[in-house]
Design a protein around this motif. Structure first.
Motif, short mmCIF file in Angstrom:
data_model
loop_
_atom_site.label_atom_id
_atom_site.label_comp_id
_atom_site.label_asym_id
_atom_site.label_seq_id
_atom_site.Cartn_x
_atom_site.Cartn_y
_atom_site.Cartn_z
N HIS A 23 -5.23 8.83 2.50
CA HIS A 23 -4.35 7.67 2.27
C HIS A 23 -2.91 8.12 2.20
O HIS A 23 -1.99 7.39 2.52
CB HIS A 23 -4.69 7.04 0.92
CG HIS A 23 -5.74 6.00 0.99
ND1 HIS A 23 -5.58 4.75 0.51
CD2 HIS A 23 -6.99 6.04 1.51
CE1 HIS A 23 -6.67 4.05 0.71
NE2 HIS A 23 -7.55 4.82 1.31
N THR A 50 -0.28 5.09 6.79
CA THR A 50 -0.41 4.08 7.85
C THR A 50 0.70 4.27 8.88
O THR A 50 1.58 5.11 8.72
CB THR A 50 -0.27 2.67 7.26
OG1 THR A 50 1.02 2.55 6.67
CG2 THR A 50 -1.33 2.42 6.20
N LEU A 55 0.91 3.97 1.92
CA LEU A 55 -0.36 4.57 1.52
C LEU A 55 -1.47 3.80 2.23
O LEU A 55 -1.45 2.57 2.26
CB LEU A 55 -0.57 4.45 0.01
CG LEU A 55 0.17 5.42 -0.90
CD1 LEU A 55 -0.08 5.04 -2.35
CD2 LEU A 55 -0.26 6.85 -0.64
N GLY A 56 -2.41 4.51 2.79
CA GLY A 56 -3.51 3.85 3.50
C GLY A 56 -3.88 4.67 4.71
O GLY A 56 -3.35 5.77 4.91
N THR A 57 -4.82 4.16 5.48
CA THR A 57 -5.19 4.89 6.69
C THR A 57 -5.18 3.93 7.87
O THR A 57 -5.31 2.73 7.71
CB THR A 57 -6.58 5.54 6.58
OG1 THR A 57 -7.51 4.57 6.13
CG2 THR A 57 -6.56 6.70 5.61
N ILE A 83 -10.86 10.13 0.28
CA ILE A 83 -11.66 9.09 -0.36
C ILE A 83 -11.54 7.74 0.34
O ILE A 83 -10.61 7.49 1.09
CB ILE A 83 -11.27 8.93 -1.84
CG1 ILE A 83 -9.80 8.55 -1.98
CG2 ILE A 83 -11.58 10.19 -2.62
CD1 ILE A 83 -9.37 8.25 -3.41
N SER A 85 -11.13 4.52 2.18
CA SER A 85 -10.94 4.10 3.56
C SER A 85 -10.63 5.28 4.48
O SER A 85 -10.80 5.17 5.69
CB SER A 85 -9.82 3.07 3.66
OG SER A 85 -8.56 3.67 3.56
N GLY B 80 -4.87 -0.77 6.45
CA GLY B 80 -4.53 0.40 5.64
C GLY B 80 -5.57 0.74 4.61
O GLY B 80 -5.97 1.88 4.49
N ALA B 82 -9.40 0.05 2.37
CA ALA B 82 -10.82 0.07 2.74
C ALA B 82 -11.22 -1.18 3.52
O ALA B 82 -12.15 -1.14 4.33
CB ALA B 82 -11.67 0.20 1.49
N PRO B 85 -11.38 -0.68 7.75
CA PRO B 85 -12.60 -0.26 8.43
C PRO B 85 -13.80 -1.14 8.10
O PRO B 85 -14.69 -1.30 8.96
CB PRO B 85 -12.81 1.18 7.96
CG PRO B 85 -11.93 1.37 6.78
CD PRO B 85 -10.79 0.41 6.94
#
Lengths: 253, 212
Positions: A23, A50, A55-57, A83, A85, B80, B82, B85
């Protein structure tokens, strides 16, 4: 970053790259920094945060990092994620790519990444690299288990050149680190593979010789003396082989 | 007036209504998430669906599945958290079973079931873990019995949306066993799961889109 095939073009080693997903862009970059220290020739890419630096994926960020590694000439790419996502996004990318060269490794993010990077540095295939991350994670778990203390040094060593049988059927021997650079990542990985190749439990100063991270944790520098010990059907052969690699300076003399 | 099938116009209306509802409820969703998570669920979904609306607006998708696939890929790259996905996989699996110009009542059940399957595959959560699975599982069950009883697609979606809302309310007393909230253990009791809450909002948008 140079891309070196560790064994040269004639060898069968793989060039496996790593993508670190978190993240936090800072965390991913930090783990890349840490792993690169022990694996200077491995292609390591952070894929944290991102697209717009929150923060994020992001699927796209991870997918681009994987594509860049394949473009850089990697035979395979192992993704490690921390962790929530991060792991789910990485899974989504692996699923979407449907490319057997791209695999998501399980396990602890930091410890797994360092072990994976070292395995990649020594020419490990995607499978070897994933296994290294798993082994490092099991070691973290073992540290939580009070029934299995680690790093306890056996002190009943002998200085004899020959392997000495002990009461428990174990053999042990004292050897010295002879090469100037000591037991750094490459020889540690070679040693771990060698120790694991025998039907024997081999320890070095009490730690599992088959565990790369345990060996690295010993911090063995030139001139230090250590105790090798082994039990099992091939204990003698294992001790001989491991002692020989120490004496030959891990091929660096 | 209840049509026997839903078409791409329904899927486009769903996107519009879903975007409106998550934007409208973004503060509420983020507050739920602040109680037991990282506090960004509403903002993340609002950003994601705003991007989805723009993407769908600019696309020439001609099937339900075509629209849902665009929803999936856009969410995966813009949310961004959970939910990216998780919803991304749900919409992707739903898109795979709805790549047709029209879907009937049983098709709606199949679509929702595929979505739930995607969420479970990605999040590995079980019923009762205090996640969006707790909204989707009763929703799919309600859709199945509604479709079996000969209801229209709009009625099937309404039954699913109502069951999802009840499922979300029913997460209040649960202890979170997945995601960031699981780190809180017992302290997660008394709070509604934000993912279950947003799932109920999305299914409600799908039901309203079918009534139009």
């Amino acid at each position: 970053m140079s891309l070196r095939r560790p064994g040269g073009p004639g060898r069968t080693e793989s060039t496996t790259g790593l993508v670190l997903v978190s993240h936090s862009a800072l965390l991913a970059a930090g783990v890349v920094e840490l792993a690169a220290q022990m694996a200077p020739d491995v292609v390591l890419r952070p894929a944290g945060g991102t697209d717009d630096a929150r923060l994020g994926t992001s699927f796209d960020v991870v997918e681009r990092a994987v594509a860049a590694e394949l473009d850089a000439g990697c035979d395979g790419v192992v993704i490690l994620a921390d962790i929530g996502s991060a792991r789910m996004t990485a899974e989504s990318v692996v699923e979407a790519l449907e490319d057997s060269r791209v695999v998501l490794a399980g396990g602890a993010f930091v410890e797994g990444a360092v072990a994976a990077a070292v395995a990649a540095q020594t020419g490990g295939s995607v499978r070897d690299v994933v296994a290294a991350a798993a082994a490092a994670t099991r070691q973290v778990q073992d540290e939580l288990d009070p029934e299995q203390p680690r790093g306890v040094t056996g002190s009943d060593a002998s200085n004899d050149r020959a392997a000495v049988p002990t009461a428990s059927g174990a053999v042990s021997r004292r050897v010295r680190v002879t090469n100037p650079q000591g037991l750094h990542a490459r020889p540690a990985a070679t040693l771990a593979q060698l120790a694991a190749s025998f039907d024997a439990e081999v320890t070095i100063d009490g730690v599992d010789a088959g565990s790369l991270l345990s060996l690295m944790g010993l911090g063995l520098t030139q001139g230090l003396e250590v105790t090798l010990a082994a039990t099992g059907p091939e204990a003698h052969e294992a001790i001989d082989a491991v002692a020989h690699t120490f004496e030959s300076g891990f091929g660096e003399l | 007036m209840s049509a026997a099938t839903l078409d791409v116009a329904w899927a486009r209306r769903f996107v519009t209504l879903a975007t409106e509802t998550v934007v409208e409820h973004r503060v509420e969703l983020s507050e739920l998430d602040r109680e037991i998570g990282d506090g960004d669920h509403g903002e993340n979904l609002a950003r994601g669906f705003t991007a989805v609306a723009a993407a769908v607006d600019g696309s020439s998708a001609e099937t339900v599945g075509g629209v849902l696939k665009l929803v999936a890929t856009t969410l995966m790259s813009t949310v961004g958290g959970a939910a990216g996905p998780l919803y991304g996989t749900a919409f992707l699996r739903a898109a795979k079973v709805s790549d047709a110009p029209e879907i009937d009542a049983e098709g709606v059940h199949t679509l929702l079931d595929a979505g739930l399957e995607g969420i479970v595959a990605r999040g590995k959560a079980n019923v009762g873990d205090k996640t969006m699975v707790d909204a989707w599982t009763p929703a799919v069950a309600a859709a199945q019995s509604s479709a079996a009883s000969g209801a229209s697609p709009a009625e099937v979606l309404r039954a699913a949306a109502d069951a999802a809302q009840q499922g979300a309310v029913d997460t209040d007393p649960l202890v979170a066993l997945k995601g960031r909230a699981s780190y809180l253990g017992e302290r997660s009791v008394g709070h509604r799961d934000p993912g279950a809450a947003s799932s109920a909002l999305l299914l409600d948008a799908a039901a309203r889109a079918a009534q139009a």
